[in-house]
Design a protein around this motif. Structure first.
Motif, PDB file in Angstrom:
ATOM      1  N   ALA A  37       0.830  -1.209   0.000  1.00  0.00           N
ATOM      2  CA  ALA A  37       0.000   0.000   0.000  1.00  0.00           C
ATOM      3  C   ALA A  37       0.863   1.257   0.000  1.00  0.00           C
ATOM      4  O   ALA A  37       0.549   2.227  -0.691  1.00  0.00           O
ATOM      5  CB  ALA A  37      -0.939  -0.006   1.210  1.00  0.00           C
ATOM      6  N   ALA A  38       1.953   1.254   0.747  1.00  0.00           N
ATOM      7  CA  ALA A  38       2.842   2.419   0.796  1.00  0.00           C
ATOM      8  C   ALA A  38       3.494   2.656  -0.565  1.00  0.00           C
ATOM      9  O   ALA A  38       3.587   3.797  -1.031  1.00  0.00           O
ATOM     10  CB  ALA A  38       3.910   2.228   1.868  1.00  0.00           C
ATOM     11  N   ARG A  39       3.943   1.579  -1.231  1.00  0.00           N
ATOM     12  CA  ARG A  39       4.557   1.732  -2.564  1.00  0.00           C
ATOM     13  C   ARG A  39       3.530   2.228  -3.579  1.00  0.00           C
ATOM     14  O   ARG A  39       3.835   3.060  -4.424  1.00  0.00           O
ATOM     15  CB  ARG A  39       5.175   0.417  -3.020  1.00  0.00           C
ATOM     16  CG  ARG A  39       6.507   0.151  -2.352  1.00  0.00           C
ATOM     17  CD  ARG A  39       7.205  -1.058  -2.924  1.00  0.00           C
ATOM     18  NE  ARG A  39       6.620  -2.249  -2.309  1.00  0.00           N
ATOM     19  CZ  ARG A  39       6.468  -3.413  -2.903  1.00  0.00           C
ATOM     20  NH1 ARG A  39       6.851  -3.578  -4.133  1.00  0.00           N
ATOM     21  NH2 ARG A  39       5.929  -4.440  -2.267  1.00  0.00           N
ATOM     22  N   LYS A  40       2.304   1.729  -3.473  1.00  0.00           N
ATOM     23  CA  LYS A  40       1.240   2.153  -4.383  1.00  0.00           C
ATOM     24  C   LYS A  40       0.949   3.646  -4.189  1.00  0.00           C
ATOM     25  O   LYS A  40       0.810   4.398  -5.159  1.00  0.00           O
ATOM     26  CB  LYS A  40      -0.018   1.320  -4.126  1.00  0.00           C
ATOM     27  CG  LYS A  40      -1.103   1.497  -5.143  1.00  0.00           C
ATOM     28  CD  LYS A  40      -2.231   0.500  -4.886  1.00  0.00           C
ATOM     29  CE  LYS A  40      -3.343   0.658  -5.871  1.00  0.00           C
ATOM     30  NZ  LYS A  40      -4.434  -0.288  -5.625  1.00  0.00           N
ATOM     31  N   ALA A  41       0.900   4.093  -2.934  1.00  0.00           N
ATOM     32  CA  ALA A  41       0.672   5.513  -2.646  1.00  0.00           C
ATOM     33  C   ALA A  41       1.827   6.366  -3.161  1.00  0.00           C
ATOM     34  O   ALA A  41       1.605   7.448  -3.708  1.00  0.00           O
ATOM     35  CB  ALA A  41       0.485   5.719  -1.143  1.00  0.00           C
ATOM     36  N   GLN A  42       3.054   5.895  -3.027  1.00  0.00           N
ATOM     37  CA  GLN A  42       4.217   6.630  -3.538  1.00  0.00           C
ATOM     38  C   GLN A  42       4.145   6.768  -5.048  1.00  0.00           C
ATOM     39  O   GLN A  42       4.459   7.834  -5.591  1.00  0.00           O
ATOM     40  CB  GLN A  42       5.523   5.948  -3.126  1.00  0.00           C
ATOM     41  CG  GLN A  42       5.886   6.113  -1.681  1.00  0.00           C
ATOM     42  CD  GLN A  42       7.114   5.307  -1.295  1.00  0.00           C
ATOM     43  OE1 GLN A  42       7.475   4.336  -1.961  1.00  0.00           O
ATOM     44  NE2 GLN A  42       7.749   5.691  -0.202  1.00  0.00           N
ATOM     45  N   ARG A  43       3.737   5.706  -5.738  1.00  0.00           N
ATOM     46  CA  ARG A  43       3.619   5.769  -7.202  1.00  0.00           C
ATOM     47  C   ARG A  43       2.563   6.785  -7.614  1.00  0.00           C
ATOM     48  O   ARG A  43       2.766   7.575  -8.530  1.00  0.00           O
ATOM     49  CB  ARG A  43       3.292   4.399  -7.771  1.00  0.00           C
ATOM     50  CG  ARG A  43       4.495   3.511  -7.943  1.00  0.00           C
ATOM     51  CD  ARG A  43       4.183   2.304  -8.822  1.00  0.00           C
ATOM     52  NE  ARG A  43       3.143   1.453  -8.293  1.00  0.00           N
ATOM     53  CZ  ARG A  43       3.355   0.439  -7.461  1.00  0.00           C
ATOM     54  NH1 ARG A  43       4.549   0.157  -7.058  1.00  0.00           N
ATOM     55  NH2 ARG A  43       2.334  -0.297  -7.020  1.00  0.00           N
ATOM     56  N   ARG A  44       1.412   6.763  -6.911  1.00  0.00           N
ATOM     57  CA  ARG A  44       0.345   7.718  -7.233  1.00  0.00           C
ATOM     58  C   ARG A  44       0.826   9.154  -7.015  1.00  0.00           C
ATOM     59  O   ARG A  44       0.557  10.036  -7.816  1.00  0.00           O
ATOM     60  CB  ARG A  44      -0.894   7.450  -6.377  1.00  0.00           C
ATOM     61  CG  ARG A  44      -1.787   6.384  -6.940  1.00  0.00           C
ATOM     62  CD  ARG A  44      -3.104   6.383  -6.207  1.00  0.00           C
ATOM     63  NE  ARG A  44      -2.875   6.190  -4.784  1.00  0.00           N
ATOM     64  CZ  ARG A  44      -3.352   5.197  -4.079  1.00  0.00           C
ATOM     65  NH1 ARG A  44      -4.113   4.313  -4.606  1.00  0.00           N
ATOM     66  NH2 ARG A  44      -3.070   5.087  -2.785  1.00  0.00           N
ATOM     67  N   GLU A  45       1.553   9.375  -5.911  1.00  0.00           N
ATOM     68  CA  GLU A  45       2.067  10.699  -5.591  1.00  0.00           C
ATOM     69  C   GLU A  45       3.068  11.157  -6.654  1.00  0.00           C
ATOM     70  O   GLU A  45       3.042  12.300  -7.107  1.00  0.00           O
ATOM     71  CB  GLU A  45       2.734  10.678  -4.220  1.00  0.00           C
ATOM     72  CG  GLU A  45       3.149  12.045  -3.720  1.00  0.00           C
ATOM     73  CD  GLU A  45       3.709  11.967  -2.313  1.00  0.00           C
ATOM     74  OE1 GLU A  45       4.880  12.348  -2.154  1.00  0.00           O
ATOM     75  OE2 GLU A  45       2.974  11.521  -1.412  1.00  0.00           O
ATOM     76  N   ALA A  46       3.938  10.259  -7.079  1.00  0.00           N
ATOM     77  CA  ALA A  46       4.946  10.591  -8.105  1.00  0.00           C
ATOM     78  C   ALA A  46       4.285  10.892  -9.447  1.00  0.00           C
ATOM     79  O   ALA A  46       4.710  11.796 -10.160  1.00  0.00           O
ATOM     80  CB  ALA A  46       5.943   9.452  -8.255  1.00  0.00           C
ATOM     81  N   GLU A  47       3.246  10.157  -9.781  1.00  0.00           N
ATOM     82  CA  GLU A  47       2.532  10.398 -11.041  1.00  0.00           C
ATOM     83  C   GLU A  47       1.764  11.705 -11.016  1.00  0.00           C
ATOM     84  O   GLU A  47       1.585  12.355 -12.044  1.00  0.00           O
ATOM     85  CB  GLU A  47       1.589   9.239 -11.341  1.00  0.00           C
ATOM     86  CG  GLU A  47       2.308   7.951 -11.675  1.00  0.00           C
ATOM     87  CD  GLU A  47       1.378   6.744 -11.710  1.00  0.00           C
ATOM     88  OE1 GLU A  47       0.167   6.883 -11.485  1.00  0.00           O
ATOM     89  OE2 GLU A  47       1.894   5.635 -11.956  1.00  0.00           O
ATOM     90  N   GLY A  48       1.345  12.123  -9.828  1.00  0.00           N
ATOM     91  CA  GLY A  48       0.579  13.354  -9.679  1.00  0.00           C
ATOM     92  C   GLY A  48       1.450  14.608  -9.689  1.00  0.00           C
ATOM     93  O   GLY A  48       0.974  15.711  -9.878  1.00  0.00           O
ATOM     94  N   SER A  49       2.781  14.439  -9.491  1.00  0.00           N
ATOM     95  CA  SER A  49       3.649  15.620  -9.441  1.00  0.00           C
ATOM     96  C   SER A  49       4.015  16.115 -10.798  1.00  0.00           C
ATOM     97  O   SER A  49       4.008  15.551 -11.776  1.00  0.00           O
ATOM     98  CB  SER A  49       4.962  15.383  -8.717  1.00  0.00           C
ATOM     99  OG  SER A  49       5.086  14.237  -8.013  1.00  0.00           O
TER     100      SER A  49
END
Length: 128
Positions: free
Chosen positions: A116-128
């Motif tokens: 879940a933490a890696r998935k959230a990091q990916r979403r955050e990186a894609e949103g930047s």
């Protein structure tokens, strides 16, 4: 049966870390060798696709050994996979110590929480 664990001083390498480090050093010294005389040099000479293909082949062979259930085959194929993974790491300028550090970072974390933490990091990186 679990292998006994031994206490090591902080920062000390375990025997398995030593083996991985020594093998990585051998791979590093052979990577620029003669492809006609060194399997490692041949893999590096063939390039990224050949190295990654070999990792995939060894992973598949490990799966098949697992399906057979023969412990000796499983160990042999796991060793082949680890070796070729070390070749791939070296190809990308990475070390077994970096992988071990990542595993140590994950130690004690729930696999589901880590995912879940890696998935959230990916979403955050894609949103930047």
């Amino acid at each position: 049966m679990n292998a006994p664990t031994e206490s090591l001083p902080d920062g000390a390498a375990s025997p398995s870390q030593d083996v991985l480090a020594r093998l990585a050093a051998v791979i590093d010294t052979r990577r620029l060798g003669d492809p006609d005389k060194s399997y490692v040099a041949r893999l590096f000479h063939k390039g990224t696709d050949a190295i990654l293909k070999k990792v995939g082949e060894e992973a598949t062979e490990l799966v098949m050994a697992g399906k057979d259930g023969d412990p000796a085959k499983i160990i042999g194929e796991a060793a082949d996979l680890w070796f070729h993974t070390l070749v791939a790491l070296a190809h990308f300028g990475l070390s077994p110590a970096q992988v071990l550090a990542e595993l140590q970072r994950r130690e004690g974390l729930s696999g589901l929480e880590e995912f879940a933490a890696r998935k959230a990091q990916r979403r955050e990186a894609e949103g930047s």
